[in-house]
Design a protein around this motif. Sequence first.
Motif, PDB file in Angstrom:
ATOM      1  N   PRO A 290       0.828  -1.214   0.000  1.00 38.70           N
ATOM      2  CA  PRO A 290       0.000   0.000   0.000  1.00 38.70           C
ATOM      3  C   PRO A 290       0.862   1.263   0.000  1.00 38.70           C
ATOM      4  CG  PRO A 290      -0.819  -1.565   1.622  1.00 38.70           C
ATOM      5  CD  PRO A 290       0.495  -2.103   1.125  1.00 38.70           C
TER       6      PRO A 290
ATOM      7  N   GLU B  69      -3.338   2.128  -3.629  1.00 38.91           N
ATOM      8  CA  GLU B  69      -3.827   2.950  -2.522  1.00 38.91           C
ATOM      9  C   GLU B  69      -4.768   2.165  -1.613  1.00 38.91           C
ATOM     10  OE1 GLU B  69      -5.598   6.078  -4.748  1.00 38.91           O
ATOM     11  OE2 GLU B  69      -3.693   7.086  -5.177  1.00 38.91           O
ATOM     12  N   ALA B  70      -4.656   0.811  -1.669  1.00 40.64           N
ATOM     13  CA  ALA B  70      -5.511  -0.043  -0.830  1.00 40.64           C
ATOM     14  C   ALA B  70      -4.905  -0.189   0.565  1.00 40.64           C
ATOM     15  CB  ALA B  70      -5.681  -1.402  -1.493  1.00 40.64           C
ATOM     16  N   ASP B  71      -5.539  -1.023   1.359  1.00 36.70           N
ATOM     17  CA  ASP B  71      -5.090  -1.205   2.749  1.00 36.70           C
ATOM     18  C   ASP B  71      -4.109  -2.359   2.916  1.00 36.70           C
ATOM     19  OD1 ASP B  71      -6.715   0.881   3.520  1.00 36.70           O
ATOM     20  OD2 ASP B  71      -8.443  -0.424   3.892  1.00 36.70           O
ATOM     21  N   SER B  72      -3.983  -3.244   1.912  1.00 36.77           N
ATOM     22  CA  SER B  72      -3.076  -4.389   2.014  1.00 36.77           C
ATOM     23  C   SER B  72      -2.381  -4.602   0.669  1.00 36.77           C
ATOM     24  CB  SER B  72      -3.845  -5.653   2.427  1.00 36.77           C
ATOM     25  OG  SER B  72      -4.837  -5.967   1.450  1.00 36.77           O
TER      26      SER B  72
END
Length: 751
Positions: A665, A723-726
């Motif tokens: 990320p 731009e994700a969390d994982s």
Amino acid sequence: MRRCASSQPPVEEIHAEEEEEEEEQEVFQETGGVNEEQVGPVEEPSAREPDGRPAPVEHKNGKRAEAGPGAADGGPRFSMFTWLVVVALLGVWSSVAVFYFDIVDYDRVLARAQEFRMNFSEVLQGKLAAYDTDGDGDFDVEDAKVLLEKTSKPEVETPTQRAPELEKDGPAAEETSVPGSQDVESEIQAAVPLPPLDDSHFVPDDPTEPGQRYGQYQNQNQNQARSCQVLISLFVPEEEPGSIDTTGVLVEESQPEETEGESGRYQTSSKLSAEAEGEEPPKAEPEPEPQTGSTQPTESRQEADGAAEKAAEEQKEKAKKKKPKLLNKIDKSIKSEIDAAEKLRRKGNLDMALKAFDSLVQQHPLSPRARYGKAQVQDDLAEKLRSNDLLQSAINTYREAAELPDVTSDLLRAALKRRAERQQFLGRMRGSLATLQKLVDIFPDDVGLRNDLGVAHLLLGDNKGAKKVYEEVLAVAPSNGFAKVHYGFILKAENKIAESIPYLREGLESGEPGTDDGRFYFHLGDALQRVGDDSAYQWYERGHQRGHFASVWQRSLYNVEGLKAQPWWTPQETGYTDLVRMLERNWKTIRDEALAVMDRSRGRFIPEEENLREKGEWGQYTLWQQGKRVGNACQGVPKTCALMERFPEATGCKRGQIKFSVMQPGTHVWPHTGPTNCRLRMHLGLVIPAPGCRIRCTNQTREWEEGRVLIFDDSFEHEVWQEADSYRLIFIVDVWHPELSQYQRQTLSPI
């Protein structure tokens, strides 16, 4: 009383022979050559005239011809035309026989004629030796100019009167591409296009010498190193045999004033095209103008500066017009023999030329020109026979010629420069560097040689050494465009983006030889993009207009012309539907093996080191590269490799890779392009957190899906955001462009 109708005329009406002949001639003329009594299919018997001569022969056209000498006795009759045809045929067959059976040795005849001409020329030169004003041993145009200047005003020299710049003999060295550094998800371009396949040039024998990279820039940006694998072809020009003027001088080409000392041999390997419309012309240095309102000391100082500049320019012009001298005293004494041997070399009679130069070297071991000529012949033969051994012999002979006593400075320069070029061709980068360093030590004021030395450092991956050389060049020649673009290139490789921009821009604007290269357009545009300057696309457009890029979006440089070009593809368009179907059916198996490798040994995922990331973390685990398995990588993912083995369009793609890619990320990958249009890239989604993972190719943005394949042409500009969390995990499979033939797939060089 009626006249008798008998066919026999009365006796009293018979005339004398003379009157009868005249009457018959009159009748012949009136009737067109046929009497009324003769009309009909009656065959006229042969007859003789009363005086014994043969009677005239009647022809269908009404004309009569005398019978030949043998006509009376039935013999054949021959005309003059028949004899001419016979003689002509004999001449033709004689010529054919002479040519076919090689009865006449034409080479020997021509050699004797040449020897006579040389001897006559030598005698004539001896008569004119008293007028030799430049000391080159003969009377030529330069001597005539000097004599004329004594009695008349010097005329202004036109551009066509100037001698062309230094050219070297011998075949041009085309580089063959070699395996480059590991590719990443896509690559920044830092190279010129691959040269076309040409079997007429032999293959260098040691392209991967330890510690060296044949034909590459090696620097901290490994991708830039790979994509520069044919850089040598940029700096080794196309040369025509026979460019040496054996009267004792080398033919020169005029040069830009800012690049005095350069040989003018730097040529871009990229496709040259016409000047782009609207392109800014090279900036010229303004000349100082006297200010009318200034004081006298200021005016004098400005006049002095102007006079100094004028004197410097005149000195440069004089240096350009000066003809390099190749012959020393020993060479001048055997000039006719050298010229005869050189003539054989120019005509392509290399075996006889080598014998001639060998004989001269044995008879005159201290003749630099004879030994230099021998090296040139060995060079030509190496090219013709594709022999690295012969080329190494030529390299050694060039050195011998340069080390002889009393060698002229111009021949010394020509021999060592050619030696350095041929060493580069063989991959002897360290040897080439040593040769160029020796040249710079001998000619410290030659900026062109220093530029060559900088390139040699770059070819060895010695950016630090190259940077030092170009800093020295710019200290004495701050407007040298060649040094500027290369210095800017080095700064950008050091990630000094903002600092590199002015050097790259000014170097390209100079228009000097060696600057019009796709690499520099690419890196200037890339640097401008990274600082947020939209003028980047103006430079991409200019590069496209110059023929370096297929379009503003598609900026790959290792291309095959004519291939279908579009950013996004469907499986049906590629024709690889079986491969896509296999990937999507087995995506979980592939994912599980990748996750297992990540859990057991994260070290197998090598961080991206190509300077493509603005921020974040990005790692890769490569299974195939350049059509070959990478070490024991498949041991960690055996099922995945077993599945891929069935698809040679992927495993045999020498211009691509098969690998896992994991992105953490907060990662952003700069806009960039891949190196070639010869491949398409498949992305199989394995672990895709939503939302926030997306990829842009040209002006279209898409997102990955788990178990689905995206296909795009990475020679087009693309950009990635995570731009994700994982983490995001995908499987990358490169395949050949579907329009490439089987022959092209087998013969294209690896990338």
